[in-house]
Design a protein around this motif. Structure first.
Motif, mmCIF file in Angstrom:
data_model
loop_
_atom_site.group_PDB
_atom_site.id
_atom_site.type_symbol
_atom_site.label_atom_id
_atom_site.label_comp_id
_atom_site.label_asym_id
_atom_site.label_seq_id
_atom_site.Cartn_x
_atom_site.Cartn_y
_atom_site.Cartn_z
ATOM 1 N N PHE A 64 -0.286 9.331 -5.143
ATOM 2 C CA PHE A 64 0.025 8.805 -3.809
ATOM 3 C C PHE A 64 -1.163 9.173 -2.930
ATOM 4 C CE2 PHE A 64 1.412 9.305 0.558
ATOM 5 C CZ PHE A 64 2.210 8.193 0.787
ATOM 6 N N ILE A 65 -1.912 8.176 -2.486
ATOM 7 C CA ILE A 65 -3.127 8.436 -1.717
ATOM 8 C C ILE A 65 -2.991 7.840 -0.321
ATOM 9 C CG2 ILE A 65 -5.609 7.965 -1.534
ATOM 10 C CD1 ILE A 65 -5.840 8.319 -4.487
ATOM 11 N N LYS A 66 -3.072 8.724 0.665
ATOM 12 C CA LYS A 66 -2.999 8.293 2.063
ATOM 13 C C LYS A 66 -4.406 8.056 2.598
ATOM 14 C CE LYS A 66 -1.616 9.800 6.692
ATOM 15 N NZ LYS A 66 -0.952 10.850 7.499
ATOM 16 N N ILE A 67 -4.590 6.934 3.272
ATOM 17 C CA ILE A 67 -5.869 6.592 3.888
ATOM 18 C C ILE A 67 -5.631 6.395 5.380
ATOM 19 C CG2 ILE A 67 -7.772 4.944 3.959
ATOM 20 C CD1 ILE A 67 -7.004 4.161 1.064
ATOM 21 N N ASN A 68 -6.182 7.289 6.196
ATOM 22 C CA ASN A 68 -6.080 7.140 7.653
ATOM 23 C C ASN A 68 -7.231 6.258 8.119
ATOM 24 O OD1 ASN A 68 -6.183 7.449 10.485
ATOM 25 N ND2 ASN A 68 -5.122 9.414 10.341
ATOM 26 N N CYS A 69 -6.922 5.015 8.429
ATOM 27 C CA CYS A 69 -7.964 4.037 8.744
ATOM 28 C C CYS A 69 -8.702 4.360 10.035
ATOM 29 C CB CYS A 69 -7.352 2.641 8.825
ATOM 30 S SG CYS A 69 -6.540 2.117 7.295
#
Length: 307
Positions: A64-69
């Motif tokens: 599960f990879i979160k990317i804060n744009c």
């Protein structure tokens, strides 16, 4: 680290009808690979809901990879998301996989999707449609099997009207829209959340303290509630916190239409908006991303208002 965390529904506190409906929706959509768009104000818990969807899906044992744009500079976003080959740019001494490649067979959570620049929106659309991409500096097409969950705290439809967000990408993301209500819209959940956080921080709240929490308007939502309770317990001289010990933020009075001073004298709405933007840029030392967050806008929406 993410694989070791489990976000069951008992970590998503809410007995209100709105939250119960969200829990039921999570149960229905989690087993699928449908793209989900989480909408709601900052602090309502979009991150935890995204993790709950992942943990109740067949991909729960995968990344599960979160990317804060918002946190990734625009000039680095392509290489961060899609990776790069050796020699693709100055300093690229070796190849590196991007976040979509690392998340293969798992879930990618795109937080603050409204801040993605147009050049990257095209590549995200290709990921959603074709499940393929190229690393920066490479012509070799790579495949990836990822489920995409996106989140936004701004109105993407307004961004469509302004031309800062692609319509085709919006409809690819908006397969299953999930609107997360603000805390002030589900006040019946405040006592449950308050007791949960109090226990988490080793304290206890009296009935009067909980009643005081229920009267507040919570502009920062659940995140602010958690911070207030932690602060109140840490600064309390006793394990039990009464109403007088609840440390709320001092709020500036909010202007209301029809009240004198609603707009500065002699100013139009457009002039007032421009003065607010100038002040935000001044406080942010010219940093447009920070100024946009201060104003509750996306970076692209601020850029549109500056033209």
């Amino acid at each position: 680290e993410a694989l070791g965390q489990r976000y069951q529904f008992d970590n998503l506190i809410g007995g209100s009808p709105a939250m119960q409906e969200i829990f039921a929706t999570i149960e229905r959509i989690a087993p699928t690979r449908a793209t989900v768009l989480l909408c709601g104000e900052s602090g309502v818990g979009k991150d935890m809901i995204a993790r709950a969807i992942h943990q109740h899906s067949p991909r729960k044992d995968r990344p599960f990879i979160k990317i804060n744009c918002t946190a990734i500079p625009e000039n680095l976003m392509e290489s961060e998301l899609f990776g790069y080959e050796r020699g693709a740019f100055t300093g690229a001494t070796q190849s590196k996989q991007g976040k979509f490649e690392a998340a293969n067979t798992g879930t990618v959570f795109l937080d603050e999707i409204g801040d993605v620049p147009p050049s990257i929106q095209v590549k995200l659309l290709r990921i959603l449609q074709e499940r393929e991409f190229e690393r920066l500096g490479s012509n070799r097409t790579l495949q990836t099997d990822v489920r995409v969950i996106a989140a936004t705290n701004v109105d993407l439809r307004s961004a469509l009207e302004q031309g800062t967000f692609r319509e085709d990408l919006y409809y690819r993301l908006n397969v299953v829209p999930l609107n997360i209500p603000a805390l002030r819209e589900r006040r019946e959940d405040i006592p449950y959340l308050a007791r949960f956080f109090a226990k988490k921080f080793g304290g206890e709240l009296t009935s009067a303290a909980i009643a005081k929490l229920g009267e507040y308007h919570w502009p920062g939502n659940v995140r602010e509630l958690e911070n207030v309770i932690e602060r109140s317990i840490v600064l309390s001289s006793t394990p039990q916190v009464d109403a007088s010990g609840i440390r709320l933020e001092a709020q500036a009075p909010r202007a209301t239409a029809g009240v004198p001073g609603f707009l500065p004298e002699g100013m139009t709405l457009d002039q007032h908006e421009q003065s607010l933007i100038r002040e935000a840029l001044k406080r942010a030392n010219g940093n447009k991303s920070l100024a946009a967050r201060t104003l509750g806008l996306t970076r692209n929406a601020l850029r549109y208002r500056l033209t």
